[in-house]
Design a protein around this motif. Structure first.
Motif, PDB file in Angstrom:
ATOM      1  N   GLU A  80       0.830  -1.210   0.000  1.00 44.85           N
ATOM      2  CA  GLU A  80       0.000   0.000   0.000  1.00 44.85           C
ATOM      3  C   GLU A  80       0.863   1.258   0.000  1.00 44.85           C
ATOM      4  O   GLU A  80       0.507   2.260  -0.635  1.00 44.85           O
ATOM      5  CB  GLU A  80      -0.924  -0.024   1.213  1.00 44.85           C
ATOM      6  CG  GLU A  80      -1.985  -1.122   1.135  1.00 44.85           C
ATOM      7  CD  GLU A  80      -2.785  -1.252   2.412  1.00 44.85           C
ATOM      8  OE1 GLU A  80      -2.515  -0.479   3.359  1.00 44.85           O
ATOM      9  OE2 GLU A  80      -3.673  -2.128   2.481  1.00 44.85           O
ATOM     10  N   TYR A  81       1.987   1.230   0.695  1.00 43.82           N
ATOM     11  CA  TYR A  81       2.916   2.362   0.644  1.00 43.82           C
ATOM     12  C   TYR A  81       3.449   2.553  -0.777  1.00 43.82           C
ATOM     13  O   TYR A  81       3.587   3.696  -1.256  1.00 43.82           O
ATOM     14  CB  TYR A  81       4.080   2.152   1.610  1.00 43.82           C
ATOM     15  CG  TYR A  81       3.791   2.545   3.038  1.00 43.82           C
ATOM     16  CD1 TYR A  81       3.205   3.770   3.334  1.00 43.82           C
ATOM     17  CD2 TYR A  81       4.115   1.703   4.094  1.00 43.82           C
ATOM     18  CE1 TYR A  81       2.952   4.138   4.642  1.00 43.82           C
ATOM     19  CE2 TYR A  81       3.860   2.055   5.406  1.00 43.82           C
ATOM     20  CZ  TYR A  81       3.276   3.277   5.678  1.00 43.82           C
ATOM     21  OH  TYR A  81       3.014   3.639   6.976  1.00 43.82           O
ATOM     22  N   GLU A 124       1.952   1.747  -3.522  1.00 45.82           N
ATOM     23  CA  GLU A 124       0.864   2.305  -4.323  1.00 45.82           C
ATOM     24  C   GLU A 124       0.684   3.790  -4.039  1.00 45.82           C
ATOM     25  O   GLU A 124       0.434   4.588  -4.955  1.00 45.82           O
ATOM     26  CB  GLU A 124      -0.432   1.546  -4.030  1.00 45.82           C
ATOM     27  CG  GLU A 124      -0.412   0.096  -4.501  1.00 45.82           C
ATOM     28  CD  GLU A 124      -1.604  -0.697  -4.003  1.00 45.82           C
ATOM     29  OE1 GLU A 124      -2.433  -0.099  -3.273  1.00 45.82           O
ATOM     30  OE2 GLU A 124      -1.716  -1.889  -4.329  1.00 45.82           O
ATOM     31  N   ALA A 125       0.822   4.177  -2.771  1.00 49.35           N
ATOM     32  CA  ALA A 125       0.712   5.596  -2.419  1.00 49.35           C
ATOM     33  C   ALA A 125       1.819   6.408  -3.059  1.00 49.35           C
ATOM     34  O   ALA A 125       1.604   7.538  -3.527  1.00 49.35           O
ATOM     35  CB  ALA A 125       0.738   5.756  -0.903  1.00 49.35           C
ATOM     36  N   ARG A 126       3.021   5.852  -3.117  1.00 49.04           N
ATOM     37  CA  ARG A 126       4.142   6.545  -3.769  1.00 49.04           C
ATOM     38  C   ARG A 126       3.819   6.823  -5.234  1.00 49.04           C
ATOM     39  O   ARG A 126       4.093   7.914  -5.753  1.00 49.04           O
ATOM     40  CB  ARG A 126       5.392   5.687  -3.675  1.00 49.04           C
ATOM     41  CG  ARG A 126       6.592   6.219  -4.454  1.00 49.04           C
ATOM     42  CD  ARG A 126       7.583   5.124  -4.743  1.00 49.04           C
ATOM     43  NE  ARG A 126       6.974   4.040  -5.516  1.00 49.04           N
ATOM     44  CZ  ARG A 126       7.559   2.866  -5.733  1.00 49.04           C
ATOM     45  NH1 ARG A 126       8.756   2.617  -5.240  1.00 49.04           N
ATOM     46  NH2 ARG A 126       6.945   1.924  -6.451  1.00 49.04           N
ATOM     47  N   ASP A 127       3.208   5.853  -5.899  1.00 46.69           N
ATOM     48  CA  ASP A 127       2.939   6.003  -7.325  1.00 46.69           C
ATOM     49  C   ASP A 127       1.864   7.054  -7.610  1.00 46.69           C
ATOM     50  O   ASP A 127       1.744   7.520  -8.747  1.00 46.69           O
ATOM     51  CB  ASP A 127       2.508   4.654  -7.916  1.00 46.69           C
ATOM     52  CG  ASP A 127       3.640   3.629  -7.845  1.00 46.69           C
ATOM     53  OD1 ASP A 127       4.806   4.045  -7.741  1.00 46.69           O
ATOM     54  OD2 ASP A 127       3.340   2.412  -7.869  1.00 46.69           O
ATOM     55  N   THR A 128       1.068   7.388  -6.585  1.00 50.30           N
ATOM     56  CA  THR A 128       0.017   8.391  -6.807  1.00 50.30           C
ATOM     57  C   THR A 128       0.531   9.820  -6.677  1.00 50.30           C
ATOM     58  O   THR A 128      -0.188  10.767  -7.008  1.00 50.30           O
ATOM     59  CB  THR A 128      -1.137   8.185  -5.806  1.00 50.30           C
ATOM     60  OG1 THR A 128      -0.654   8.414  -4.466  1.00 50.30           O
ATOM     61  CG2 THR A 128      -1.712   6.785  -5.917  1.00 50.30           C
ATOM     62  N   ILE A 129       1.751   9.976  -6.174  1.00 45.95           N
ATOM     63  CA  ILE A 129       2.301  11.326  -6.011  1.00 45.95           C
ATOM     64  C   ILE A 129       2.945  11.730  -7.329  1.00 45.95           C
ATOM     65  O   ILE A 129       4.091  11.368  -7.607  1.00 45.95           O
ATOM     66  CB  ILE A 129       3.336  11.374  -4.871  1.00 45.95           C
ATOM     67  CG1 ILE A 129       2.730  10.816  -3.579  1.00 45.95           C
ATOM     68  CG2 ILE A 129       3.809  12.805  -4.649  1.00 45.95           C
ATOM     69  CD1 ILE A 129       3.731  10.715  -2.457  1.00 45.95           C
ATOM     70  N   GLY A 130       2.231  12.442  -8.127  1.00 46.20           N
ATOM     71  CA  GLY A 130       2.738  12.830  -9.437  1.00 46.20           C
ATOM     72  C   GLY A 130       3.222  14.265  -9.467  1.00 46.20           C
ATOM     73  O   GLY A 130       2.990  15.056  -8.557  1.00 46.20           O
ATOM     74  N   ARG A 138       8.589  16.108  -3.548  1.00 47.25           N
ATOM     75  CA  ARG A 138       7.860  14.945  -4.063  1.00 47.25           C
ATOM     76  C   ARG A 138       8.766  13.726  -4.119  1.00 47.25           C
ATOM     77  O   ARG A 138       8.415  12.629  -3.673  1.00 47.25           O
ATOM     78  CB  ARG A 138       7.311  15.238  -5.461  1.00 47.25           C
ATOM     79  CG  ARG A 138       6.429  14.104  -6.029  1.00 47.25           C
ATOM     80  CD  ARG A 138       6.482  14.067  -7.531  1.00 47.25           C
ATOM     81  NE  ARG A 138       7.818  13.733  -8.009  1.00 47.25           N
ATOM     82  CZ  ARG A 138       8.297  12.484  -8.023  1.00 47.25           C
ATOM     83  NH1 ARG A 138       7.586  11.459  -7.580  1.00 47.25           N
ATOM     84  NH2 ARG A 138       9.531  12.270  -8.469  1.00 47.25           N
ATOM     85  N   ALA A 176       8.331  10.372  -1.938  1.00 46.84           N
ATOM     86  CA  ALA A 176       8.155   9.116  -2.656  1.00 46.84           C
ATOM     87  C   ALA A 176       9.218   8.100  -2.247  1.00 46.84           C
ATOM     88  O   ALA A 176       8.927   6.923  -2.026  1.00 46.84           O
ATOM     89  CB  ALA A 176       8.208   9.371  -4.167  1.00 46.84           C
TER      90      ALA A 176
END
Length: 222
Positions: free
Chosen positions: A72-73, A75-81, A98, A102
């Protein structure tokens, strides 16, 4: 239920007799039981109960949960664009933060996800240690229950204190010898993982220095 669980009740009865005989009669002066008693600071029954209480199943469940949180961490990293069509000092500062966040969430072993993965690996190592410890302890208890010393303690002549004390010391030394090996292996395992599981913290990226004015002489009119 494993072999150790199956032996728990008859072993507890025997070890109760062993500890009682040691309390009542002691052990031969030069017996190899004494270093084990000093090393562990406990008699046979409480020592065995401490190992018997160790169960691998909760660790396996905890390890699976840790790995899920680590995913889940990631996945959260990948959402920070990075916002599109944004340039300049503000965009550069945002990108530094960012990238830092990430990397802290998921990346190398120092990230949150990496730390969770290492902790899950540690639970797997502990599970293996518990399983092997229970097997080793069950083996020595089975041998002790079938030993001549056990017959002496259960049906021997109570008036022969030296025979009773020697029989109790022999069983105690066998059992505590295995317990001491289990404890030593556990301590080694803990020491090996201490550095890998050291606390981690988030470090904010350093701000870029403000641009300096061009060198030279600044002239004004007044």
């Amino acid at each position: 239920m494993d072999q150790l669980d199956a032996l728990a009740e008859p072993a507890a009865d025997l070890l109760h007799r062993v500890d009682g005989a040691l309390h009542a009669h002691g052990a031969p002066t030069e017996h190899h039981l004494w270093p084990l008693l000093r090393r562990l600071g406990a008699l046979t029954l409480p020592s065995v109960e401490a190992i018997t209480a160790l169960r691998p199943a909760p660790l396996l469940a905890a390890g699976a949960s840790l790995r899920q949180v680590g995913r889940e961490y990631a996945e959260a990293r990948d959402t920070i664009g990075t916002p599109q069509d944004w340039a300049g000092a503000g965009a550069e500062a945002f990108e530094r933060y960012r990238a830092g966040l990430a990397g802290h969430l998921a990346g190398d072993s120092a990230s949150l996800a990496g730390h969770l993965a290492a902790t899950a690996d540690y639970t797997a190592a502990l599970d293996a240690w518990i399983s092997s410890s229970r097997t080793a302890l069950a083996s020595v208890l089975a041998a002790s229950l079938a030993s001549a010393e056990a017959v002496t303690l259960v049906a021997g002549a109570p008036d022969d204190e030296m025979t009773t004390a020697t029989a109790a010391a022999e069983i105690a030394a066998r059992v505590l010898g295995v317990v001491a090996e289990i404890v030593e292996t556990g301590e080694t395992l803990h020491a090996e993982w201490t550095e890998r599981l050291a606390d981690i913290g988030y470090r904010e990226p350093a701000d870029e220095p403000l641009p300096r004015p061009d060198s030279g002489v600044l002239r004004t009119r007044y």
